[in-house]
Motif scaffolding. Structure first.
Motif, PDB file in Angstrom:
ATOM      1  N   MET A 115       0.821  -1.205   0.000  1.00  0.00           N
ATOM      2  CA  MET A 115       0.000   0.000   0.000  1.00  0.00           C
ATOM      3  C   MET A 115       0.859   1.260   0.000  1.00  0.00           C
ATOM      4  O   MET A 115       0.644   2.182  -0.803  1.00  0.00           O
ATOM      5  N   VAL A 116       1.851   1.309   0.878  1.00  0.00           N
ATOM      6  CA  VAL A 116       2.685   2.496   1.010  1.00  0.00           C
ATOM      7  C   VAL A 116       3.508   2.742  -0.252  1.00  0.00           C
ATOM      8  O   VAL A 116       3.628   3.885  -0.718  1.00  0.00           O
ATOM      9  N   LEU A 117       4.081   1.689  -0.818  1.00  0.00           N
ATOM     10  CA  LEU A 117       4.867   1.863  -2.035  1.00  0.00           C
ATOM     11  C   LEU A 117       4.003   2.354  -3.189  1.00  0.00           C
ATOM     12  O   LEU A 117       4.393   3.263  -3.934  1.00  0.00           O
ATOM     13  N   ALA A 118       2.815   1.775  -3.339  1.00  0.00           N
ATOM     14  CA  ALA A 118       1.917   2.193  -4.414  1.00  0.00           C
ATOM     15  C   ALA A 118       1.477   3.637  -4.219  1.00  0.00           C
ATOM     16  O   ALA A 118       1.492   4.439  -5.166  1.00  0.00           O
ATOM     17  N   TRP A 119       1.091   3.979  -3.010  1.00  0.00           N
ATOM     18  CA  TRP A 119       0.655   5.348  -2.731  1.00  0.00           C
ATOM     19  C   TRP A 119       1.775   6.350  -2.969  1.00  0.00           C
ATOM     20  O   TRP A 119       1.574   7.358  -3.660  1.00  0.00           O
ATOM     21  N   SER A 120       2.932   6.096  -2.394  1.00  0.00           N
ATOM     22  CA  SER A 120       4.004   7.094  -2.424  1.00  0.00           C
ATOM     23  C   SER A 120       4.561   7.299  -3.830  1.00  0.00           C
ATOM     24  O   SER A 120       4.838   8.443  -4.226  1.00  0.00           O
ATOM     25  N   ILE A 121       4.714   6.229  -4.589  1.00  0.00           N
ATOM     26  CA  ILE A 121       5.197   6.391  -5.966  1.00  0.00           C
ATOM     27  C   ILE A 121       4.180   7.174  -6.786  1.00  0.00           C
ATOM     28  O   ILE A 121       4.529   8.102  -7.530  1.00  0.00           O
ATOM     29  N   THR A 148       0.413   6.491 -16.921  1.00  0.00           N
ATOM     30  CA  THR A 148       0.754   5.118 -17.281  1.00  0.00           C
ATOM     31  C   THR A 148       0.953   4.224 -16.058  1.00  0.00           C
ATOM     32  O   THR A 148       0.493   3.082 -16.040  1.00  0.00           O
ATOM     33  N   LEU A 149       1.611   4.741 -15.026  1.00  0.00           N
ATOM     34  CA  LEU A 149       1.911   3.918 -13.853  1.00  0.00           C
ATOM     35  C   LEU A 149       0.664   3.377 -13.168  1.00  0.00           C
ATOM     36  O   LEU A 149       0.723   2.347 -12.491  1.00  0.00           O
ATOM     37  N   PHE A 150      -0.452   4.064 -13.330  1.00  0.00           N
ATOM     38  CA  PHE A 150      -1.676   3.621 -12.654  1.00  0.00           C
ATOM     39  C   PHE A 150      -2.084   2.211 -13.074  1.00  0.00           C
ATOM     40  O   PHE A 150      -2.758   1.511 -12.311  1.00  0.00           O
ATOM     41  N   TYR A 151      -1.686   1.781 -14.266  1.00  0.00           N
ATOM     42  CA  TYR A 151      -2.025   0.434 -14.720  1.00  0.00           C
ATOM     43  C   TYR A 151      -1.543  -0.620 -13.707  1.00  0.00           C
ATOM     44  O   TYR A 151      -2.218  -1.626 -13.488  1.00  0.00           O
ATOM     45  N   VAL A 152      -0.394  -0.361 -13.111  1.00  0.00           N
ATOM     46  CA  VAL A 152       0.169  -1.289 -12.129  1.00  0.00           C
ATOM     47  C   VAL A 152      -0.100  -0.838 -10.699  1.00  0.00           C
ATOM     48  O   VAL A 152      -0.481  -1.631  -9.839  1.00  0.00           O
ATOM     49  N   LEU A 153       0.057   0.462 -10.447  1.00  0.00           N
ATOM     50  CA  LEU A 153      -0.007   0.953  -9.074  1.00  0.00           C
ATOM     51  C   LEU A 153      -1.422   0.972  -8.496  1.00  0.00           C
ATOM     52  O   LEU A 153      -1.593   0.785  -7.284  1.00  0.00           O
ATOM     53  N   GLY A 157      -2.024  -0.910  -5.085  1.00  0.00           N
ATOM     54  CA  GLY A 157      -2.488  -0.166  -3.935  1.00  0.00           C
ATOM     55  C   GLY A 157      -3.773  -0.729  -3.356  1.00  0.00           C
ATOM     56  O   GLY A 157      -3.929  -0.848  -2.135  1.00  0.00           O
ATOM     57  N   VAL A 158      -4.694  -1.091  -4.239  1.00  0.00           N
ATOM     58  CA  VAL A 158      -5.965  -1.669  -3.790  1.00  0.00           C
ATOM     59  C   VAL A 158      -5.734  -3.000  -3.098  1.00  0.00           C
ATOM     60  O   VAL A 158      -6.356  -3.297  -2.065  1.00  0.00           O
ATOM     61  N   ALA A 159      -4.838  -3.815  -3.630  1.00  0.00           N
ATOM     62  CA  ALA A 159      -4.519  -5.097  -2.990  1.00  0.00           C
ATOM     63  C   ALA A 159      -3.986  -4.870  -1.585  1.00  0.00           C
ATOM     64  O   ALA A 159      -4.387  -5.557  -0.624  1.00  0.00           O
ATOM     65  N   GLY A 160      -3.081  -3.892  -1.436  1.00  0.00           N
ATOM     66  CA  GLY A 160      -2.549  -3.585  -0.118  1.00  0.00           C
ATOM     67  C   GLY A 160      -3.618  -3.081   0.836  1.00  0.00           C
ATOM     68  O   GLY A 160      -3.663  -3.465   2.014  1.00  0.00           O
ATOM     69  N   GLU A 161      -4.506  -2.228   0.339  1.00  0.00           N
ATOM     70  CA  GLU A 161      -5.580  -1.692   1.178  1.00  0.00           C
ATOM     71  C   GLU A 161      -6.527  -2.797   1.636  1.00  0.00           C
ATOM     72  O   GLU A 161      -6.933  -2.837   2.805  1.00  0.00           O
ATOM     73  N   LEU A 162      -6.867  -3.705   0.745  1.00  0.00           N
ATOM     74  CA  LEU A 162      -7.773  -4.793   1.106  1.00  0.00           C
ATOM     75  C   LEU A 162      -7.121  -5.733   2.117  1.00  0.00           C
ATOM     76  O   LEU A 162      -7.786  -6.223   3.046  1.00  0.00           O
ATOM     77  N   LEU A 163      -5.826  -5.989   1.962  1.00  0.00           N
ATOM     78  CA  LEU A 163      -5.122  -6.825   2.925  1.00  0.00           C
ATOM     79  C   LEU A 163      -5.103  -6.170   4.305  1.00  0.00           C
ATOM     80  O   LEU A 163      -5.261  -6.851   5.333  1.00  0.00           O
ATOM     81  N   PRO A 191     -14.368  -3.307  -5.632  1.00  0.00           N
ATOM     82  CA  PRO A 191     -14.326  -3.620  -7.070  1.00  0.00           C
ATOM     83  C   PRO A 191     -15.032  -2.596  -7.956  1.00  0.00           C
ATOM     84  O   PRO A 191     -14.430  -2.126  -8.937  1.00  0.00           O
ATOM     85  N   PRO A 192     -16.291  -2.187  -7.660  1.00  0.00           N
ATOM     86  CA  PRO A 192     -16.917  -1.190  -8.534  1.00  0.00           C
ATOM     87  C   PRO A 192     -16.231   0.166  -8.490  1.00  0.00           C
ATOM     88  O   PRO A 192     -16.139   0.850  -9.521  1.00  0.00           O
ATOM     89  N   VAL A 193     -15.737   0.553  -7.308  1.00  0.00           N
ATOM     90  CA  VAL A 193     -15.047   1.839  -7.214  1.00  0.00           C
ATOM     91  C   VAL A 193     -13.740   1.799  -7.978  1.00  0.00           C
ATOM     92  O   VAL A 193     -13.386   2.744  -8.699  1.00  0.00           O
ATOM     93  N   LEU A 194     -12.994   0.695  -7.844  1.00  0.00           N
ATOM     94  CA  LEU A 194     -11.744   0.557  -8.595  1.00  0.00           C
ATOM     95  C   LEU A 194     -12.015   0.602 -10.087  1.00  0.00           C
ATOM     96  O   LEU A 194     -11.286   1.262 -10.843  1.00  0.00           O
ATOM     97  N   TYR A 195     -13.066  -0.080 -10.519  1.00  0.00           N
ATOM     98  CA  TYR A 195     -13.408  -0.076 -11.950  1.00  0.00           C
ATOM     99  C   TYR A 195     -13.689   1.346 -12.435  1.00  0.00           C
ATOM    100  O   TYR A 195     -13.209   1.759 -13.501  1.00  0.00           O
TER     101      TYR A 195
END
Length: 236
Positions: A115-121, A148-153, A157-163, A191-195
């Motif tokens: 989560m922190v790495l995704a957010w901060s980058i 472009t980075l949002f495709y991965v980040l 980030g969402v995976a980290g937040e859910l964990l 899921p709907p918000v991420l979409y």
């Protein structure tokens, strides 16, 4: 709507937005630096990670609440609902989970690292890009990374937040069952918000970078001037 212009009150608004974005970039860059240094020094031992970055992370992320006010009063042209959607979940994570639950399951987890790495980058790129754009400084690489980075980040980030939310469920339930139910409801809504946010960024990328030759021009040709000028009123 208020605009950041070179003269009058608009000039004051522009100066404020430059200062806000610069300060936010510095804060997130420090969070990222300290996280990377901690991981380099301690590897997979995450016991001291929160002590190193936790409260700084909370305060830096809380500063993003100002973006809701910016959109509401018209300092930027972003939809207040969109900004609220993006900021709300993070404030829930830092104040509703990280701050109250002093447990290794929450504060020393791989979910926190992700989560922190995704957010901060993400925020280092976003805030530096906006600050420089307001100063009419074009950095094609930042423009490309921003869209472009949002495709991965975003998924990371969402995976980290859910964990983090999952790890917090037992502790939330111990405080009050309704709190646990509230976190579960938020997890179901992810899921709907991420979409919605993901597709919004894809549309923005197409608008800003285009495709093929157009994208190449936007990264290094004359079109970049028009692109950057149009984005000065976008969400900060």
């Amino acid at each position: 709507m208020a605009k950041a212009t070179k003269n009058g009150s608009g000039g004051a608004v522009k100066a404020y937005l430059v200062a806000y974005n610069t300060a936010s970039y510095v804060g997130w860059a420090y969070v990222l630096l300290q996280t990377v240094l901690y991981l380099a020094e301690n590897g997979t031992n995450l016991d001291g990670l929160f002590d190193r970055i936790g409260y700084l992370l909370i305060y830096v992320q809380t500063g993003a609440a100002m973006e809701i006010i910016h959109s509401l009063v018209g300092l930027v042209s972003s939809s207040p609902l969109t900004v609220l959607t993006q900021v709300y979940s993070r404030l829930l994570l830092v104040w509703g989970i990280l701050y109250p639950f002093n447990s290794p399951d929450v504060r020393a987890s791989y979910g926190l690292v992700l989560m922190v790495l995704a957010w901060s980058i993400t925020e280092c790129v976003r805030y530096s890009h906006y600050a420089l754009s307001l100063l009419n400084i074009e950095v094609p690489v930042l423009l490309y990374l921003r869209y472009t980075l949002f495709y991965v980040l975003y998924p990371a980030g969402v995976a980290g937040e859910l964990l983090e939310m999952w790890a917090a469920l037992p502790y939330a339930g111990a405080i009050r069952p309704a709190f646990k139910g509230f976190l579960l409801l938020n997890m179901v809504n992810y899921p709907p918000v991420l979409y919605k946010l993901y597709t919004h960024m894809i549309r923005q990328r197409r608008k800003v970078l285009g495709g093929g030759a157009k994208a190449s021009t936007a990264l290094g040709g004359d079109t970049a001037n028009t692109t950057e000028a149009s984005k000065k009123k976008k969400k900060l």
